[in-house]
Design a protein around this motif. Sequence first.
Motif, PDB file in Angstrom:
ATOM      1  N   TRP B  42       0.846  -1.199   0.000  1.00 42.08           N
ATOM      2  CA  TRP B  42       0.000   0.000   0.000  1.00 42.08           C
ATOM      3  C   TRP B  42       0.875   1.239   0.000  1.00 42.08           C
ATOM      4  O   TRP B  42       1.920   1.266   0.648  1.00 42.08           O
ATOM      5  CB  TRP B  42      -0.888  -0.001   1.249  1.00 42.08           C
ATOM      6  CG  TRP B  42      -1.772   1.185   1.363  1.00 42.08           C
ATOM      7  CD1 TRP B  42      -2.986   1.369   0.769  1.00 42.08           C
ATOM      8  CD2 TRP B  42      -1.525   2.370   2.124  1.00 42.08           C
ATOM      9  NE1 TRP B  42      -3.503   2.596   1.118  1.00 42.08           N
ATOM     10  CE2 TRP B  42      -2.631   3.229   1.941  1.00 42.08           C
ATOM     11  CE3 TRP B  42      -0.481   2.798   2.946  1.00 42.08           C
ATOM     12  CZ2 TRP B  42      -2.722   4.476   2.538  1.00 42.08           C
ATOM     13  CZ3 TRP B  42      -0.569   4.050   3.541  1.00 42.08           C
ATOM     14  CH2 TRP B  42      -1.684   4.864   3.334  1.00 42.08           C
ATOM     15  N   ASN B  53     -11.996   6.842  -0.937  1.00 37.37           N
ATOM     16  CA  ASN B  53     -11.519   7.410   0.316  1.00 37.37           C
ATOM     17  C   ASN B  53     -12.528   7.197   1.434  1.00 37.37           C
ATOM     18  O   ASN B  53     -12.160   6.849   2.546  1.00 37.37           O
ATOM     19  CB  ASN B  53     -11.251   8.914   0.155  1.00 37.37           C
ATOM     20  CG  ASN B  53      -9.939   9.188  -0.555  1.00 37.37           C
ATOM     21  OD1 ASN B  53      -9.122   8.287  -0.734  1.00 37.37           O
ATOM     22  ND2 ASN B  53      -9.746  10.419  -0.963  1.00 37.37           N
ATOM     23  N   GLU B  55     -14.629   4.932   1.792  1.00 36.29           N
ATOM     24  CA  GLU B  55     -14.744   3.525   2.192  1.00 36.29           C
ATOM     25  C   GLU B  55     -13.423   2.943   2.670  1.00 36.29           C
ATOM     26  O   GLU B  55     -13.351   1.773   3.022  1.00 36.29           O
ATOM     27  CB  GLU B  55     -15.237   2.694   0.995  1.00 36.29           C
ATOM     28  CG  GLU B  55     -16.677   2.948   0.671  1.00 36.29           C
ATOM     29  CD  GLU B  55     -17.112   2.220  -0.589  1.00 36.29           C
ATOM     30  OE1 GLU B  55     -16.236   1.653  -1.274  1.00 36.29           O
ATOM     31  OE2 GLU B  55     -18.306   2.234  -0.867  1.00 36.29           O
ATOM     32  N   ARG B  56     -12.379   3.751   2.645  1.00 43.02           N
ATOM     33  CA  ARG B  56     -11.037   3.248   2.908  1.00 43.02           C
ATOM     34  C   ARG B  56     -10.917   2.550   4.269  1.00 43.02           C
ATOM     35  O   ARG B  56     -10.329   1.479   4.380  1.00 43.02           O
ATOM     36  CB  ARG B  56     -10.034   4.408   2.798  1.00 43.02           C
ATOM     37  CG  ARG B  56      -8.579   4.014   2.878  1.00 43.02           C
ATOM     38  CD  ARG B  56      -8.175   3.042   1.795  1.00 43.02           C
ATOM     39  NE  ARG B  56      -7.255   2.066   2.346  1.00 43.02           N
ATOM     40  CZ  ARG B  56      -7.019   0.862   1.856  1.00 43.02           C
ATOM     41  NH1 ARG B  56      -7.616   0.469   0.765  1.00 43.02           N
ATOM     42  NH2 ARG B  56      -6.190   0.050   2.435  1.00 43.02           N
ATOM     43  N   HIS B  57     -11.464   3.180   5.309  1.00 42.55           N
ATOM     44  CA  HIS B  57     -11.332   2.632   6.657  1.00 42.55           C
ATOM     45  C   HIS B  57     -11.935   1.227   6.718  1.00 42.55           C
ATOM     46  O   HIS B  57     -11.334   0.293   7.243  1.00 42.55           O
ATOM     47  CB  HIS B  57     -12.014   3.549   7.668  1.00 42.55           C
ATOM     48  CG  HIS B  57     -11.885   3.080   9.083  1.00 42.55           C
ATOM     49  ND1 HIS B  57     -10.671   3.019   9.725  1.00 42.55           N
ATOM     50  CD2 HIS B  57     -12.803   2.614   9.957  1.00 42.55           C
ATOM     51  CE1 HIS B  57     -10.859   2.539  10.950  1.00 42.55           C
ATOM     52  NE2 HIS B  57     -12.137   2.283  11.118  1.00 42.55           N
ATOM     53  N   LYS B  58     -13.110   1.100   6.114  1.00 39.30           N
ATOM     54  CA  LYS B  58     -13.799  -0.186   6.075  1.00 39.30           C
ATOM     55  C   LYS B  58     -12.962  -1.232   5.328  1.00 39.30           C
ATOM     56  O   LYS B  58     -12.746  -2.340   5.801  1.00 39.30           O
ATOM     57  CB  LYS B  58     -15.136   0.047   5.357  1.00 39.30           C
ATOM     58  CG  LYS B  58     -16.023  -1.141   5.191  1.00 39.30           C
ATOM     59  CD  LYS B  58     -17.270  -0.679   4.438  1.00 39.30           C
ATOM     60  CE  LYS B  58     -18.069  -1.827   3.893  1.00 39.30           C
ATOM     61  NZ  LYS B  58     -19.140  -1.333   3.010  1.00 39.30           N
ATOM     62  N   ARG B  60      -9.768  -1.240   4.809  1.00 39.33           N
ATOM     63  CA  ARG B  60      -8.545  -1.540   5.543  1.00 39.33           C
ATOM     64  C   ARG B  60      -8.819  -2.612   6.591  1.00 39.33           C
ATOM     65  O   ARG B  60      -8.065  -3.574   6.718  1.00 39.33           O
ATOM     66  CB  ARG B  60      -8.025  -0.269   6.216  1.00 39.33           C
ATOM     67  CG  ARG B  60      -6.793  -0.479   7.067  1.00 39.33           C
ATOM     68  CD  ARG B  60      -6.356   0.848   7.693  1.00 39.33           C
ATOM     69  NE  ARG B  60      -5.107   0.697   8.422  1.00 39.33           N
ATOM     70  CZ  ARG B  60      -5.030   0.533   9.737  1.00 39.33           C
ATOM     71  NH1 ARG B  60      -6.135   0.485  10.459  1.00 39.33           N
ATOM     72  NH2 ARG B  60      -3.866   0.424  10.326  1.00 39.33           N
ATOM     73  N   GLU B  61      -9.910  -2.430   7.323  1.00 48.64           N
ATOM     74  CA  GLU B  61     -10.274  -3.418   8.343  1.00 48.64           C
ATOM     75  C   GLU B  61     -10.467  -4.786   7.697  1.00 48.64           C
ATOM     76  O   GLU B  61     -10.014  -5.801   8.216  1.00 48.64           O
ATOM     77  CB  GLU B  61     -11.571  -3.001   9.063  1.00 48.64           C
ATOM     78  CG  GLU B  61     -11.508  -1.638   9.730  1.00 48.64           C
ATOM     79  CD  GLU B  61     -10.566  -1.605  10.923  1.00 48.64           C
ATOM     80  OE1 GLU B  61     -10.789  -2.389  11.859  1.00 48.64           O
ATOM     81  OE2 GLU B  61      -9.599  -0.807  10.902  1.00 48.64           O
ATOM     82  N   ARG B  91       0.457  -5.288   8.635  1.00 46.85           N
ATOM     83  CA  ARG B  91       0.620  -3.852   8.434  1.00 46.85           C
ATOM     84  C   ARG B  91       0.559  -3.488   6.952  1.00 46.85           C
ATOM     85  O   ARG B  91       0.953  -4.257   6.093  1.00 46.85           O
ATOM     86  CB  ARG B  91       1.944  -3.387   9.026  1.00 46.85           C
ATOM     87  CG  ARG B  91       2.063  -1.870   8.986  1.00 46.85           C
ATOM     88  CD  ARG B  91       3.250  -1.359   9.719  1.00 46.85           C
ATOM     89  NE  ARG B  91       3.144  -1.544  11.157  1.00 46.85           N
ATOM     90  CZ  ARG B  91       4.129  -1.214  11.992  1.00 46.85           C
ATOM     91  NH1 ARG B  91       5.244  -0.700  11.541  1.00 46.85           N
ATOM     92  NH2 ARG B  91       3.993  -1.388  13.292  1.00 46.85           N
ATOM     93  N   HIS B  92       0.083  -2.260   6.679  1.00 47.08           N
ATOM     94  CA  HIS B  92       0.075  -1.738   5.313  1.00 47.08           C
ATOM     95  C   HIS B  92       1.380  -0.993   5.062  1.00 47.08           C
ATOM     96  O   HIS B  92       1.904  -0.355   5.964  1.00 47.08           O
ATOM     97  CB  HIS B  92      -1.083  -0.768   5.115  1.00 47.08           C
ATOM     98  CG  HIS B  92      -2.409  -1.438   4.977  1.00 47.08           C
ATOM     99  ND1 HIS B  92      -3.080  -1.958   6.050  1.00 47.08           N
ATOM    100  CD2 HIS B  92      -3.187  -1.669   3.891  1.00 47.08           C
ATOM    101  CE1 HIS B  92      -4.220  -2.481   5.641  1.00 47.08           C
ATOM    102  NE2 HIS B  92      -4.321  -2.320   4.327  1.00 47.08           N
TER     103      HIS B  92
END
Lengths: 517, 145
Positions: B42, B53, B55-58, B60-61, B91-92
């Motif tokens: 990443w 952007n 939806e990024r957090h979702k 990532r999880e 980790r990313h």
Amino acid sequence: MNAFTKRLMAAGAACAAAGPALAQEAMTLDERVNATFASATGWFVNFIFMSIPGTNFPWIVMWLVIGATVFTIYFAAVQFRFFGHAISLVKGDYSDPNDAGEVSHFQALATALSGTVGLGNIAGVAVAVGIGGPGATFWMILAGLLGMASKFTECTLGVKYRNEYPDGTVSGGPMYYISKGFDELGLPGGKILAVMFSIFCILGALGGGNMFQANQAHAQITQITGDFPGWITGLVFAGVVFAVIVGGIKSIARVTEKVVPFMGILYVGASIVVLIVNYDMIGWAFGQIFAGAFTGLGVAGGFVGALIQGFKRAAFSNEAGVGSAAIAHSAVKTKEPITEGFVSLLEPLIDTVVICTMTALVIIISQQLIIDEATGNYMLNEAGTAIATVDGNGGVALTSAAFGSAISWFPFVLAIAVILFAFSTMISWSYYGLKAWTYLFGEGKTTELVFKIIFCIFIVIGAAASLGPVIDFSDAAIFAMAVVNIFCLYFLMKVVRTELNSYSARLKSGEIKKFTH
Amino acid sequence: MAHKIVVGLDGQSSGAKALDYAQNMAKQMGVCELLVVYVIEWSPFSFQTAEENAERHKRREEEITVAKERVVEPALKQLKDVGLTATGVVRHGHVADALDAIAKEHQADQIVVGRSTEGGMTARIFGSSTANLVMNASVPVTVIA
């Protein structure tokens, strides 16, 4: 999609075969769309651009500049004090490695920029310089520098008051900070103002974020292929946008998002080449800009005309104070909302002070604007509304001709750039409009689909209508967003100041420090 | 203080070989801790749409959950079955940078990775992740063929 494409191709082929008869009929369709559109939106445009009584100065331009000036003073020139810090943030110096994989400051900035860098920088500047003369550039740069403070304010609030949903997605923007922020401060009317903003945001998305883009993309295509009816371009664009935002064909959007930054760099690069080739005229061009800024050099409306055009185009191009960037920036994951504010203040700088100025310099240096040799002033066209140009062009065609006079093949690259910029701006604004729409009507597949279809229909209308009414409506809708947004920012700016004071104290004490990567 | 080994996994056979090698080494050492790492490629400098952007957090999880379930947890189970102490990290980031950063954070003594599976032009121009790691790492690196 397949059936749709086939029909489209059939329509195109029929049009080519049937020749002039059908083309003529189509032109009347364009004209009909145009007339209906102009009469339907005239009152709104007139209200937004009403002059301050006793002057010919539109109140809305004053409103934006006063807003930007107030924020600049209130935050003690935050755009200059924290400029270096903003760069460090974008570089990721302050990013916690454990948050890797979240939206970075750079990504939020790039996304917001791809929504603003586009036709405003190419066509909009040509309109400003074409009407207001070189002097408009001066006022445009000034508005860009002041606008950095507006952007800072709105984007900080955008992150601070965004909605985070249980599934991990986020929604943010002025409608959220207005309603939540007003509630928090115990002020009445937050909900009503948020609804007003959302309505204007939807209109702005359909106008500047859609119709203006489609219109200028069509103008650029006809420049190369020769004239053909606008609705054809409109249908093609609508089809592709539909495929992305409704069909979920993300690959198209992804390709655009990757190509657009390179187009931006290519555009600035080409401008620099034109400037280098004509290096002996750069001094003269700046002379024209300064002289024009205070005298007008014979343009319609004198120096006030130059000033209005400069301010208008800057606002339209970098959208500072409009509130759109706050929607784009609110996706970033940060413990400190203010850091996103710092990052966002780079936007007007890149968009207006760098890219718009490049366009203006190229147009001035290429001498597309005709100067009356006897007086040294610019000659007006027959209608007296704009400066006469070598080929009688305005808008994006003027920029194209200006580049073409120095680099003969560049208009082709520019055409591709314009189409891509138009497309990426449409995608960005479809998202902004959608967020406003779902704020009003609730989140859900059906309500979202309704908006997306309306959005695509307006692409066709935008491509078919002529530049005048489209640009007026686009400006009016986007500025209407700024009316509500800046009004609310005055009440909410103390929240930002608290954040700013706390952050800068911790930055000084060393509590906030760089991560060693 | 126990010897600490960082093992880089890639979800493929080369990573599995590295894991086996580290397991044997740890066994022979007796007192040894293993840190099983999976890096999701990443870059913070990529270009994304506004929707991506949001939806990024979702995403990532989701990415982390998948990596844990499919790669890290089976590896941890394998190590624990033979009586070793091991923890997992997902980790990313860039593989080489992230592995080295994790080794530094945890004061690891060495890194064990499989030979790179990347090929083609990208690897020729920018070097493979393994080659970059070997050149830049702050602790000894063992590459398993």
